[in-house]
Write a protein that holds these residues in place. Structure first.
Motif, PDB file in Angstrom:
ATOM      1  N   HIS A  25       0.821  -1.214   0.000  1.00  0.00           N
ATOM      2  CA  HIS A  25       0.000   0.000   0.000  1.00  0.00           C
ATOM      3  C   HIS A  25       0.856   1.266   0.000  1.00  0.00           C
ATOM      4  O   HIS A  25       0.389   2.327  -0.427  1.00  0.00           O
ATOM      5  CB  HIS A  25      -0.955  -0.004   1.192  1.00  0.00           C
ATOM      6  N   ASP A  29      -1.240   3.210  -2.490  1.00  0.00           N
ATOM      7  CA  ASP A  29      -2.135   4.224  -1.924  1.00  0.00           C
ATOM      8  C   ASP A  29      -1.415   5.385  -1.255  1.00  0.00           C
ATOM      9  O   ASP A  29      -1.977   6.469  -1.110  1.00  0.00           O
ATOM     10  CB  ASP A  29      -3.065   3.566  -0.890  1.00  0.00           C
ATOM     11  N   LYS A  30      -0.161   5.133  -0.821  1.00  0.00           N
ATOM     12  CA  LYS A  30       0.513   6.163  -0.016  1.00  0.00           C
ATOM     13  C   LYS A  30       1.946   6.444  -0.471  1.00  0.00           C
ATOM     14  O   LYS A  30       2.845   6.549   0.357  1.00  0.00           O
ATOM     15  CB  LYS A  30       0.507   5.718   1.455  1.00  0.00           C
ATOM     16  N   TRP A  52      -5.149   8.907  -5.311  1.00  0.00           N
ATOM     17  CA  TRP A  52      -4.113   7.977  -4.870  1.00  0.00           C
ATOM     18  C   TRP A  52      -4.621   6.540  -4.979  1.00  0.00           C
ATOM     19  O   TRP A  52      -5.743   6.230  -4.599  1.00  0.00           O
ATOM     20  CB  TRP A  52      -3.725   8.252  -3.414  1.00  0.00           C
ATOM     21  N   GLY A  53      -3.790   5.664  -5.511  1.00  0.00           N
ATOM     22  CA  GLY A  53      -4.134   4.247  -5.577  1.00  0.00           C
ATOM     23  C   GLY A  53      -5.056   3.860  -6.707  1.00  0.00           C
ATOM     24  O   GLY A  53      -5.486   2.712  -6.787  1.00  0.00           O
ATOM     25  N   SER A  54      -5.360   4.807  -7.592  1.00  0.00           N
ATOM     26  CA  SER A  54      -6.279   4.489  -8.684  1.00  0.00           C
ATOM     27  C   SER A  54      -5.511   4.381 -10.003  1.00  0.00           C
ATOM     28  O   SER A  54      -4.540   5.100 -10.241  1.00  0.00           O
ATOM     29  CB  SER A  54      -7.371   5.556  -8.800  1.00  0.00           C
TER      30      SER A  54
END
Length: 296
Positions: A25, A29-30, A52-54
Motif C-alpha cells: 500500500h 495508496d501512499k 491515490w491508488g487508482s
C-alpha cells in the motif's frame, strides 16, 4: 556489425521482514509517505491527476539518483489482482536515456517464512549510445527497509544472430568464447566429464572490473527444449563475496530476432556485499560480442 540492442528487462528480489500489505500500500495508496521513510532517495511525491491508488493517476516523483531528478509516472493495471503496482514513466529525467518506454513494477509475494517485494521489473527501450543496461537499477529496491542476503536478477537481451547457435556455444563449445570475446574470456578448460554434459566441471579465466579472475563451475542442468544451461559456481573469485552463485542462460527463438534471458541467483556472504550489477554488465557485453561474431 550488430545493431544496438534497445529493449531490455531487469528484475531482482529483496527479502523484507516488514508487513507485506503495508509495503504494497505504500507504493499504491501512499507513495507520498515514502519521502518520510526514505528521505535520502525520495524528496517528494505529488498527485497531479486522479486519486491515490487508482489506475490512471499521475504522480510526480522528486528523487535523488546521483543528482536530484524528477519524473511523472502514471499508475496502470498489470496483473493488479496479484499484488502488482506498475508505474509507466511519461515525462522526466529518465526519458533522456530511455526515449520510448520505461516501466517499473513492484510485486509483493508472501512465501512461507519470508516476504519478497520483487523490485523493478523494468521494461525499457533506450537511446543508442546514451543509456546503460543497469542505469537506475536498484532505486525502488533501496527504498525497502532491509535487503536480503539472497537475491535474483533476471535480464533479457534481444539478438539477431541464431538462437540455436548461441545455445550450442554455451552448451557444447564454451571453450570457443575466448576467441569470440577475448576482452572478457581468456580461457575455458574442461576439468571433469565431457563438454555438453550435466555434471561436467569447467574452469574459466576472465576479466571483471578490470581484474583477471577465475571461476570453476559445474553444469547443473541442460534443457534442450527450452535451450537453457545452468552453471553453478563451486570455486573462484565470486565466492569471496557470495556464498553461492548460479547462472542460467536461456535462448528463445522468435523468427529473425531471438531473446537471451540471463538469470543470476546468489546468496551474499554479508549485508555489505553489493548486488552483482557489474556481472549484469559483463554478461550483457559477452552476449553482444557473441551476437557480433555470429553476424559477421
Amino acid at each position: 556489425m550488430a545493431s544496438p540492442i534497445l529493449a531490455g528487462k531487469l528484475e531482482a528480489e529483496i527479502k523484507i521482514k516488514s508487513d507485506p500489505d503495508e509495503f504494497f500500500h505504500s507504493f499504491g495508496d501512499k507513495p507520498h509517505h515514502i519521502s518520510d521513510m526514505s528521505p535520502s532517495l525520495v524528496q517528494g511525491v505529488e498527485l497531479h491527476d486522479g486519486d491515490w491508488g487508482s489506475v490512471g493517476a499521475m504522480q510526480v516523483w522528486k528523487y535523488t539518483h546521483g543528482k536530484n531528478l524528477d519524473l511523472i509516472s502514471s499508475l496502470f493495471p498489470l496483473m493488479r489482482k496479484s499484488s502488482w503496482h506498475s508505474f509507466k514513466v511519461i515525462e522526466g529525467d529518465v526519458m533522456e536515456l530511455y526515449s520510448k518506454t520505461f516501466i517499473a513494477t513492484v510485486h509483493v509475494v508472501v512465501r512461507p517464512g519470508a516476504r519478497y517485494p520483487r523490485k523493478e521489473v523494468k521494461k525499457f527501450k533506450t537511446i543508442p549510445g546514451k543509456a546503460h543496461e543497469s542505469e537506475g537499477f536498484g532505486l525502488f529496491g533501496k527504498i525497502s527497509e532491509e535487503m536480503s542476503l539472497t537475491g535474483k536478477q533476471v535480464f533479457q537481451i534481444e539478438i539477431k544472430s541464431s538462437g540455436d547457435v548461441f545455445h550450442e556455444l554455451f552448451k557444447n563449445k564454451p571453450h570457443e568464447m575466448s576467441s569470440i570475446s577475448p576482452d572478457i574470456v581468456h580461457g575455458c578448460e574442461l576439468h571433469h566429464g565431457d563438454w555438453g554434459t550435466v555434471g561436467s566441471i569447467i574452469f574459466w579465466t576472465y576479466t571483471h572490473d578490470g581484474q583477471k579472475k577465475v571461476a570453476k563451475e559445474i553444469i547443473e542442468s541442460i534443457d534442450k527444449e527450452k535451450k537453457s544451461v545452468t552453471f553453478k559456481v563451486i570455486k573462484g573469485d565470486l565466492l569471496k563475496l557470495y556464498k553461492s552463485f548460479t547462472f542460467i542462460v536461456q535462448v528463445e527463438n522468435h523468427g529473425q530476432n531471438n531473446l537471451v534471458t540471463w538469470t543470476l541467483q546468489y546468496e551474499k556472504l554479508n549485508q555489505s556485499v553489493p548486488d552483482p550489477t557489474t556481472i549484469v554488465d559483463l554478461a550483457t557485453k559477452l552476449t553482444k560480442d557473441i551476437e557480433t561474431h555470429h553476424l559477421k
